[in-house]
Design a protein around this motif. Structure first.
Motif, mmCIF file in Angstrom:
data_model
loop_
_atom_site.group_PDB
_atom_site.id
_atom_site.type_symbol
_atom_site.label_atom_id
_atom_site.label_comp_id
_atom_site.label_asym_id
_atom_site.label_seq_id
_atom_site.Cartn_x
_atom_site.Cartn_y
_atom_site.Cartn_z
ATOM 1 N N ALA A 1 0.924 -1.481 -0.425
ATOM 2 C CA ALA A 1 -0.030 -0.161 -0.135
ATOM 3 C C ALA A 1 0.628 0.934 0.301
ATOM 4 C CB ALA A 1 -0.741 0.153 1.103
ATOM 5 N N GLN A 2 1.988 1.027 0.196
ATOM 6 C CA GLN A 2 2.976 1.972 0.754
ATOM 7 C C GLN A 2 3.493 2.458 -0.922
ATOM 8 O OE1 GLN A 2 6.291 1.521 3.351
ATOM 9 N NE2 GLN A 2 4.132 0.862 4.950
ATOM 10 N N GLY A 3 3.957 4.310 -1.348
ATOM 11 C CA GLY A 3 4.339 3.999 -2.479
ATOM 12 C C GLY A 3 4.385 4.068 -4.304
ATOM 13 N N GLY A 4 2.623 2.844 -4.319
ATOM 14 C CA GLY A 4 2.273 2.002 -5.559
ATOM 15 C C GLY A 4 3.554 1.143 -5.895
ATOM 16 N N ARG A 5 3.799 0.713 -4.746
ATOM 17 C CA ARG A 5 4.180 -0.751 -5.320
ATOM 18 C C ARG A 5 3.935 -1.867 -5.597
ATOM 19 N NH1 ARG A 5 6.064 1.384 -0.261
ATOM 20 N NH2 ARG A 5 8.080 1.994 -0.589
ATOM 21 N N THR A 6 4.462 -2.744 -7.049
ATOM 22 C CA THR A 6 3.003 -3.968 -6.880
ATOM 23 C C THR A 6 3.841 -5.141 -6.591
ATOM 24 O OG1 THR A 6 4.485 -2.549 -9.617
ATOM 25 C CG2 THR A 6 3.866 -4.846 -9.887
ATOM 26 N N LEU A 7 3.147 -6.014 -6.642
ATOM 27 C CA LEU A 7 3.187 -6.920 -5.452
ATOM 28 C C LEU A 7 2.284 -8.511 -6.355
ATOM 29 C CD1 LEU A 7 3.177 -8.404 -3.327
ATOM 30 C CD2 LEU A 7 0.983 -8.071 -2.478
ATOM 31 N N VAL A 8 2.784 -9.382 -6.725
ATOM 32 C CA VAL A 8 2.894 -10.719 -7.380
ATOM 33 C C VAL A 8 3.783 -11.902 -6.471
ATOM 34 C CG1 VAL A 8 3.476 -12.506 -9.155
ATOM 35 C CG2 VAL A 8 3.725 -9.327 -9.497
ATOM 36 N N VAL A 9 2.095 -12.313 -6.145
ATOM 37 C CA VAL A 9 2.221 -13.512 -5.178
ATOM 38 C C VAL A 9 1.704 -14.604 -5.660
ATOM 39 C CG1 VAL A 9 0.444 -14.441 -2.895
ATOM 40 C CG2 VAL A 9 1.282 -11.816 -3.605
ATOM 41 N N VAL A 10 2.570 -15.678 -5.908
ATOM 42 C CA VAL A 10 2.028 -17.400 -6.175
ATOM 43 C C VAL A 10 1.783 -17.554 -4.655
ATOM 44 C CG1 VAL A 10 3.118 -19.301 -6.531
ATOM 45 C CG2 VAL A 10 3.545 -17.074 -8.583
ATOM 46 N N GLU A 11 -0.005 -18.488 -5.196
ATOM 47 C CA GLU A 11 -0.160 -19.420 -3.852
ATOM 48 C C GLU A 11 -1.401 -19.816 -4.590
ATOM 49 O OE1 GLU A 11 -0.068 -20.206 -1.245
ATOM 50 O OE2 GLU A 11 1.084 -18.161 0.081
ATOM 51 N N HIS A 12 -1.028 -21.528 -3.531
ATOM 52 C CA HIS A 12 -2.251 -22.116 -3.942
ATOM 53 C C HIS A 12 -4.092 -21.996 -4.191
ATOM 54 C CE1 HIS A 12 -0.039 -25.583 -6.910
ATOM 55 N NE2 HIS A 12 0.829 -25.070 -5.579
ATOM 56 N N VAL A 13 -3.577 -21.480 -2.515
ATOM 57 C CA VAL A 13 -4.677 -21.697 -1.467
ATOM 58 C C VAL A 13 -5.618 -19.348 -1.752
ATOM 59 C CG1 VAL A 13 -6.443 -21.348 0.217
ATOM 60 C CG2 VAL A 13 -4.685 -23.436 0.020
ATOM 61 N N LEU A 14 -6.467 -19.358 -3.173
ATOM 62 C CA LEU A 14 -6.399 -18.017 -3.490
ATOM 63 C C LEU A 14 -6.948 -17.376 -2.035
ATOM 64 C CD1 LEU A 14 -5.842 -19.373 -5.782
ATOM 65 C CD2 LEU A 14 -7.861 -18.654 -6.970
ATOM 66 N N ALA A 15 -8.678 -17.985 -1.085
ATOM 67 C CA ALA A 15 -9.793 -17.123 -0.841
ATOM 68 C C ALA A 15 -8.592 -15.997 0.552
ATOM 69 C CB ALA A 15 -9.821 -18.507 0.289
ATOM 70 N N PRO A 16 -7.347 -16.688 1.010
ATOM 71 C CA PRO A 16 -6.842 -15.233 1.744
ATOM 72 C C PRO A 16 -6.662 -14.245 1.482
ATOM 73 C CG PRO A 16 -6.106 -17.713 2.832
ATOM 74 C CD PRO A 16 -6.465 -18.063 1.456
ATOM 75 N N TRP A 17 -6.158 -14.768 -0.085
ATOM 76 C CA TRP A 17 -5.853 -13.570 -0.463
ATOM 77 C C TRP A 17 -6.303 -12.702 -1.765
ATOM 78 C CZ3 TRP A 17 -0.261 -12.443 0.242
ATOM 79 C CH2 TRP A 17 0.412 -12.932 0.938
ATOM 80 N N VAL A 18 -7.354 -13.064 -2.052
ATOM 81 C CA VAL A 18 -8.587 -11.788 -3.226
ATOM 82 C C VAL A 18 -9.290 -10.797 -2.588
ATOM 83 C CG1 VAL A 18 -10.087 -14.163 -3.520
ATOM 84 C CG2 VAL A 18 -10.737 -13.749 -1.642
ATOM 85 N N ASP A 19 -8.912 -10.446 -0.936
ATOM 86 C CA ASP A 19 -9.011 -9.404 -0.262
ATOM 87 C C ASP A 19 -7.733 -8.430 -0.934
ATOM 88 O OD1 ASP A 19 -12.076 -9.985 -0.208
ATOM 89 O OD2 ASP A 19 -11.854 -10.691 1.632
ATOM 90 N N LEU A 20 -7.001 -8.717 -1.210
ATOM 91 C CA LEU A 20 -5.381 -7.950 -0.967
ATOM 92 C C LEU A 20 -5.166 -8.072 -2.357
ATOM 93 C CD1 LEU A 20 -5.365 -9.276 1.727
ATOM 94 C CD2 LEU A 20 -3.390 -9.063 1.418
ATOM 95 N N VAL A 21 -5.444 -8.583 -3.011
ATOM 96 C CA VAL A 21 -5.189 -8.298 -4.506
ATOM 97 C C VAL A 21 -6.269 -7.950 -5.817
ATOM 98 C CG1 VAL A 21 -3.239 -10.123 -4.870
ATOM 99 C CG2 VAL A 21 -5.884 -10.437 -5.318
ATOM 100 N N GLU A 22 -6.121 -7.086 -6.869
ATOM 101 C CA GLU A 22 -6.787 -6.926 -8.095
ATOM 102 C C GLU A 22 -6.983 -7.376 -9.133
ATOM 103 O OE1 GLU A 22 -6.136 -3.107 -7.569
ATOM 104 O OE2 GLU A 22 -4.241 -2.996 -8.579
ATOM 105 N N ARG A 23 -5.858 -8.279 -9.563
ATOM 106 C CA ARG A 23 -5.356 -8.319 -10.409
ATOM 107 C C ARG A 23 -5.473 -10.068 -10.886
ATOM 108 N NH1 ARG A 23 -1.920 -7.072 -14.963
ATOM 109 N NH2 ARG A 23 -1.284 -8.253 -16.782
ATOM 110 N N LEU A 24 -5.986 -11.265 -11.254
ATOM 111 C CA LEU A 24 -5.429 -12.121 -11.278
ATOM 112 C C LEU A 24 -5.298 -12.942 -12.647
ATOM 113 C CD1 LEU A 24 -6.061 -15.637 -10.018
ATOM 114 C CD2 LEU A 24 -8.214 -15.395 -10.688
ATOM 115 N N VAL A 25 -4.089 -14.307 -12.812
ATOM 116 C CA VAL A 25 -3.632 -14.120 -13.635
ATOM 117 C C VAL A 25 -3.008 -15.687 -13.982
ATOM 118 C CG1 VAL A 25 -1.814 -14.392 -15.066
ATOM 119 C CG2 VAL A 25 -1.819 -12.066 -14.557
ATOM 120 N N VAL A 26 -3.553 -16.394 -14.652
ATOM 121 C CA VAL A 26 -4.048 -17.845 -14.217
ATOM 122 C C VAL A 26 -2.310 -18.391 -15.596
ATOM 123 C CG1 VAL A 26 -5.877 -19.968 -14.423
ATOM 124 C CG2 VAL A 26 -6.113 -17.739 -14.032
ATOM 125 N N LEU A 27 -1.995 -19.411 -15.011
ATOM 126 C CA LEU A 27 -1.272 -20.253 -15.750
ATOM 127 C C LEU A 27 -1.586 -21.276 -16.107
ATOM 128 C CD1 LEU A 27 2.412 -19.385 -14.792
ATOM 129 C CD2 LEU A 27 1.144 -17.906 -16.911
#
Length: 736
Positions: free
Chosen positions: A179-205
């Motif tokens: 949230a500070q200074g416009g930092r970009t965040l990319v998280v790899v996780e198998h379990v999505l539920a705990p992270w969906v409120d923290l992210v805005e974009r979903l990329v699926v491989l």
């Protein structure tokens, strides 16, 4: 961008075309083995440099190479233990700050704030990194990344090994940083539920490494829900999948192993103590784990160990397997060939026939160069190498989604694939008991169902399972749940006396040790060399003395004696060779042998107090040597000190697989030592590659101006040590 690592026929990533804008929070998901971890490494610019392979296309950060600005990209590796770069917690977190040239005075508060953000704020900054649990090491790696305050934060399954409370703390810390200074965040996780409120974009491989979905997280989850479920993605709100139906014949315990009525494994309450030896010669002994109530693994049962990260679950599993000398042997019994016995007393083949082990980091038990051979290794060691066993091995690989990888190198698999391979390798030979450490971590829905289904089939066949896990769905299936509480952290003992040698700087210690070489070489006769050794013995007594108040350090003479053993053997060998080749000349033999001792004695006394990190500080700050080779050398020396632990880990893996020393025959011992040496070499080379990735991901590769966490003073004690170390040399020169 397309990437095919050497050793793989097909690319891991195919035609990746992505644009990330500043401040975006991206969740990167896909089935196990889809290339998620590889894509994160690509975003750091490490593919093609730190890792070998064929790269088409590339990655830019603000129009330049990702490494052009030190510290701009922070990466937490999937196996963070591979990225530990320093001997102590404080220095490890500060490593990235050093690379970006942060003022030394500004580092301590940043380090403390980063450790607190990941729930490690109560750790002493001088805590050895080797004393941390797997979960603590994972949080340490995240703290090192957060300390850099990077523009892009890349996290590879940062909460996979953590309990829910610690995982929530880590997510909160990540959210605050993003949230500070416009930092970009990319998280790899198998379990999505705990992270969906923290992210805005979903990329699926997809499974073959292509981007098959990309958009706002809510829209993608709603519009592609069924497709994502079919791919094995853990879509929020979807119930856990039904475990795969697996034929118990693939993994049924051997009938002979289930003879009688006794349970496959039983343990009474016990505690494990861990002793950590510090550089100043002191040692701290603390309770590492405790089994508070009796544990009985009945046939067909599942017993789970649950508790917070760092509570000692992995330590308890190692004790149940008989790996730890610090655990009372009589506390654990398994069904050996002659009835109930302590696992630590069984020979390798007997231990493998009694139980199997899936470790926390699955790569640590790999003993073969081909996936199929890895699965069959224990069966072959037990004399069960036949076509039927090979077919069952292939059946296990197919059930776990590893069939197409049967000919691949197991070390090149993804973390989730290696974990499934470890499960298959543990069950093929049909042991009556299975000890598994987080067996479902890193799995998608399909592979999770395969692992849980395979374990269920093993249980139906009569096998007993003891698993350490944070997986609530696994705990729900357990017949017994043992809560493991974190042992109380002991108060730091009052500072005791330290040897005089430990009060000297690394350059003085190194110089004093090196002065033993000319003292031994210039000694003209064995009479003189005896005088040189006598002066060295007196100086050794002075160096090991610990004047002052408080408890004296223990084991100083013993440490020196153990380190002298190789030197004594070398002196005897050289002396005997000289006696044989010089016409049985005793004088010549004694002279050469005593010269060798004179050369090695100073090193045996002083080298134990040489801290590689402090040596790097002094070489760079006082001798003005180039930063990069100095830091690389210090990191390498730090890893050398862990060779003993790696050797023990490899020996442990081979022993529980039934391929340790089975007799006292010299050929068997030689083969075992050769295998351990080769395993140590392979592990060291791979660890060096991982270490290079971790260091470069924290700004080391592109550091322009480096600062240092610790000062490098030259004190009076250093001058005194060097002056005294010249005394044996003066004795040799005067006699000459």
């Amino acid at each position: 961008m397309t990437w095919r690592p050497f050793g793989r026929r097909e690319p891991v990533l195919r035609d990746i075309d992505l644009t990330l804008t500043p401040g975006e929070r991206v969740l990167l998901v896909g089935p196990s083995g889809s290339g998620k971890s590889t894509l994160l490494r690509a975003l750091t610019g490490l593919l093609g440099s730190a890792e070998a392979g064929e790269l088409t296309g590339g990655v830019t950060l603000d129009g330049a190479a990702p490494g052009a600005r030190p510290g701009a990209v922070g990466l937490v590796l999937q196996e963070p233990g591979a990225g530990v770069v320093a001997a102590t917690v404080g220095r490890d977190v500060a490593f990235g700050l050093e690379n970006v040239g942060a003022p030394p005075a500004s580092m301590p508060p940043v380090v403390a704030r980063s450790l607190a953000a990941v729930g490690l704020g109560d750790l002493d900054l001088e805590t050895p990194t080797s004393a941390l649990s797997g979960g603590q090491t994972q949080r340490l790696a995240l703290a090192g990344t957060l300390a850099l305050d990077p523009a892009v934060v890349l996290l590879d399954e940062p909460t996979a090994m953590l309990d829910p409370g610690c995982a929530a703390e880590v997510r909160a810390a990540v959210a605050a940083v993003a949230a500070q200074g416009g930092r970009t965040l990319v998280v790899v996780e198998h379990v999505l539920a705990p992270w969906v409120d923290l992210v805005e974009r979903l990329v699926v491989l997809s499974g073959d490494g292509r981007v098959v979905a990309d958009g706002p997280v809510g829209e993608v989850l709603h519009a592609r829900r069924e497709e994502l479920l079919d791919m094995g993605i853990w879509v929020p709100g979807a119930p856990a999948p039904t475990p795969l139906e697996v034929d118990p014949a693939l993994c049924r315990p051997e009938p002979a192993a289930l003879a009688g009525d006794a349970p496959p494994l039983r343990a009474v309450p016990f505690a494990v103590e861990r002793t950590t030896r510090l550089l100043d010669g002191s040692a701290r002994t603390a309770r590492a784990a405790e089994l508070a109530e009796p544990l009985t693994a009945e046939r067909g049962s599942l017993t789970t160990l649950v508790g917070p990260s760092g509570s000692g679950k992995s330590t308890l599993l190692a004790a149940l397997a008989g790996f730890l000398d610090t655990a009372p042997q009589a506390a654990v019994t398994v069904q050996g060939p002659g009835g109930p016995d302590a696992p630590g007393r069984l020979r390798p083949a007997q231990l493998a026939a009694a139980l199997a082990w899936v470790p926390q980091w699955a790569s640590s038990t790999i003993v073969a160069d081909r996936v199929l051979d890895e699965v069959c290794a224990t069966s072959r060691a037990l004399g069960r190498d036949d076509p039927a066993t090979t077919e069952r091995a292939r059946g296990l690989l197919e059930a776990l989604g590893l069939g197409p990888l049967a000919e691949a190198d197991p070390r090149e698999l993804s973390g989730g694939e290696q974990r499934r391979l470890a499960v298959a390798a543990a069950l093929l030979h049909g042991p009556p008991a299975l000890l598994a450490d987080e067996p479902t971590v890193g799995q998608d829905r399909h592979t999770w169902a395969a692992v849980v289904g395979l374990v269920a089939a093993y249980r139906r066949g009569g096998g007993a399972v003891v698993a350490a896990t944070h997986d609530a769905s696994v705990v729900e299936r357990a017949d017994a749940v043992h809560r493991v509480e974190a042992p109380p952290r002991p108060a730091r003992p009052p500072a005791g006396r330290t040897p005089l040698a430990a009060r000297c700087g690394p350059l003085a210690l190194l110089a004093a040790a090196v002065l033993g070489i000319p003292a031994g070489v210039l000694s003209p006769h064995w009479h003189t060399t005896l005088a040189v050794l006598a002066s060295q013995a007196v100086l050794a007594g002075v160096a090991l003395a610990a004047p002052g108040e408080g408890p004296a350090p223990r084991g100083r003479a013993r440490t020196v004696g153990l380190r002298l053993v190789p030197g004594v053997l070398a002196a005897l060998s050289v002396g005997w060779s000289t006696w044989w080749l010089a016409g049985h000349d005793v004088d010549a033999a004694l002279t050469v042998a005593l010269r060798v001792l004179a050369i090695v004695v100073p090193s045996a006394v002083l080298v134990p107090w040489l801290d590689p990190d402090r040596l790097g500080d002094h070489l760079a700050q006082r001798l003005r040597l180039p930063d990069r080779p100095v830091v690389a050398t210090a990191a390498a020396l730090q890893r050398v000190s862990s060779f003993g632990a790696v050797w023990s880990e490899i020996a442990r893996a081979r022993r529980v697989r039934g391929i340790g020393v089975s007799s006292a025959h010299p050929a068997s011992v030689l083969a075992h030592v050769s295998a351990l040496t080769m395993g140590l070499l392979v592990r060291t080379l791979r660890a060096a590659a991982d270490l290079a990735v971790a260091m470069d991901a924290r700004g080391f590769a592109t550091a322009q101006r480096r600062t240092w966490w610790a000062p490098a003073p030259w004190r009076r004690a250093d001058t005194a040590l060097v002056v005294l170390a010249t005394v044996p040399l003066v004795v040799a020169v005067v006699a000459r």
